[in-house]
Design an enzyme around this catalytic site. Structure first.
Site, short mmCIF file in Angstrom:
data_model
loop_
_atom_site.label_atom_id
_atom_site.label_comp_id
_atom_site.label_asym_id
_atom_site.label_seq_id
_atom_site.Cartn_x
_atom_site.Cartn_y
_atom_site.Cartn_z
CE LYS A 1 6.32 28.34 -27.52
NZ LYS A 1 5.65 29.20 -28.19
CB SER B 1 1.98 25.68 -26.73
OG SER B 1 2.56 26.54 -27.56
NE ARG C 1 -1.52 22.41 -31.00
CZ ARG C 1 -0.98 23.12 -30.11
NH1 ARG C 1 0.08 23.69 -29.35
NH2 ARG C 1 -2.04 24.52 -30.23
CG HIS D 1 3.00 35.56 -24.53
ND1 HIS D 1 4.04 34.57 -25.50
CD2 HIS D 1 2.01 35.23 -25.02
CE1 HIS D 1 3.27 34.42 -26.26
NE2 HIS D 1 2.42 34.62 -25.65
N1 URA Z 1 1.77 30.66 -29.51
C1 URA Z 1 1.93 29.47 -29.27
O1 URA Z 1 2.97 29.74 -28.70
N2 URA Z 1 1.07 27.59 -29.09
C2 URA Z 1 0.53 27.50 -29.75
O2 URA Z 1 -0.31 26.59 -29.51
C3 URA Z 1 0.24 28.92 -30.37
C4 URA Z 1 0.34 29.90 -29.98
#
Ligand code: URA
Length: 439
Positions: A187, A183, A168, A82
């Protein structure tokens, strides 16, 4: 439980219990808790932070709000990467086939994202016919059959994060380290990999402007992953100047293919080799190599002898894309206006500000400010210089690819602001500042 008590607890700087966090995420996702109460809790978290166990609980609750991908049918150990997002960052296009060329299966879900240029999905869609919308079954089947699949996130991947992120975005609570860390990690956890390499950017073109805050975010994500039983490693990489030369969509894809052909910009190639190296180390393929340089030599060989390129071509074909674009780059979308920017002085390049180059690309139409906005795949900026380069007045420093005169004018201003000169030698910028291994 009452949400008002949870809000008051966080307002009063007390840590929330795992069950309170899970209850909140479940009930917000199902629509029982209204936006105004969720926004209030997010602001309390933004102001008062979270303890480590709270970030882990939030990550798990968001990951479990949808499907948890089971990759065990592909191989016994899967890896993912990532990037926190940077200017000219087309690393996935090179690194995924490069790692897959070592017979390490890769099943990756990527995003489009908002920003100066598209995400990995937009870049890969420069191949006509390439299908990024795979259902879970097809995604897993392709990974099993071909060892490499790159598609978009399904709607069911951490839906709680999607809903909370949108809230947010409109309540001034994006820039919170525990919220960002959970966050991103929700994922990654839902996407099922056993080992995860994080590339956290630091600099004016990144979310995190300084190395210290990037390191803090990276450490937080590494700790979350380790607590959930994942193998983690994070690099802190520079984002004060663009990565490679190209910033756009088709032009970045071309640069990625050139790198897969054994060429490409030196900094970008080196960046890809390092990320691939860390992924292979996690996958255990690195254990038979004791000498760091031997591993690197092997990775470089896979770029130079076409093995990585051949995996990339196979992936394009397997997902319905036209592989002849890989062999003939002249087929890629082209802009109607090519405008060259020349050096205004003789001397040394002092800055190539990534944030200003990003603004130029966005002004040209390479990125999107709102979800669902259409982007122009052909436009962008190619920056030929790096900080510290010696330059003569009149030499080309950048080339703008545009489709509209008005947008071009705006982009020229941004590119001129981005590139500054010094009459004294300037130190080059490092590619990486740090590497953090999960314990
Ligand atoms: N990318 C994300 O997936 N979440 C965030 O909060 C900030 C950047």
């Amino acid at each position: 439980m009452r949400v008002v008590d949870i809000i008051a607890k966080k307002r009063d700087k007390q840590p929330l219990s795992d069950s309170e966090i899970q209850w909140f995420v479940e009930n917000y996702t199902s629509g029982t808790i209204p936006d105004y109460q969720a926004a209030s809790l997010l602001m309390a978290i933004y102001l008062n932070g979270m303890e480590k166990h709270e970030t882990v609980a939030l990550t798990m609750a968001m990951a479990q709000s949808g499907d948890l991908l089971d990759l065990s049918g592909i191989t016994d150990y899967t890896i993912d990467k990532h990037s926190s997002g940077g200017v000219g960052d087309k690393t996935s296009l090179v690194v995924l086939p490069l790692v897959a060329s070592f017979d390490v299966p890769i099943a990756k879900m990527s995003g489009r994202g908002l920003g100066h240029s598209g995400g990995t999905l937009d870049k890969i869609e420069t191949f006509p016919g390439y299908n990024v919308n795979l259902d879970e079954e097809t995604f897993l089947r392709l990974a099993r059959e071909t060892g490499l699949v790159l598609a978009g996130q399904t709607r069911d991947l951490a839906p709680a994060d999607g809903k909370l992120y949108a809230l947010r975005d409109v309540t001034g609570t994006v820039a919170s380290l525990p919220l960002i860390a959970s966050s991103i990690m929700s994922k990654k956890i839902a996407a099922g990999a056993n080992g995860i390499v994080l590339d956290v950017k630091a600099g004016n073109g990144a979310f995190m402007h300084d190395v210290e805050s990037a390191r803090e975010l990276a450490q937080m994500m590494v700790d979350i992953g380790v607590s959930i039983g994942r193998d983690m490693v994070a690099v802190i990489s520079d984002m004060n100047q663009p990565l490679g030369h190209a910033v756009g969509n088709a032009i970045e894809t071309i640069e990625a293919i050139e790198t897969l052909r054994g060429g490409g910009p030196k900094d970008f190639r080196e960046h890809c080799v390092e990320i691939a190296h860390l992924m292979l180390k996690l996958a255990g393929r690195g254990t038979r190599w004791t000498e760091r340089e031997t591993v690197r030599d092997e990775i470089i060989n896979h770029l130079d002898d076409g093995r990585a390129l051949s995996r990339f071509r196979k992936m394009i074909e397997a997902q319905g894309g036209d592989p002849t674009y890989v062999d003939d780059l002249s087929k890629m979308p082209k802009a109607s206006i090519i405008h060259e920017i020349v050096a205004e002085e003789t001397g040394y390049i002092q800055q190539v500000r990534a944030d200003a180059i990003a603004s130029a690309a966005l002004a040209l139409g390479a990125g999107r400010e709102k979800k669902d906005q259409k982007i122009d795949l052909a436009v962008g900026v190619i920056v030929n210089v790096k900080v510290g380069n010696k330059i003569n007045k009149g030499e080309h420093v950048a080339v703008i690819h545009a489709n509209h005169e008005e947008k071009l004018k705006e982009a020229i201003q941004f590119v001129k602001q981005a590139i500054t000169y010094s009459n004294k030698p300037v130190d080059t910028l490092p590619l990486f500042y740090d590497t953090i291994y999960g314990q």
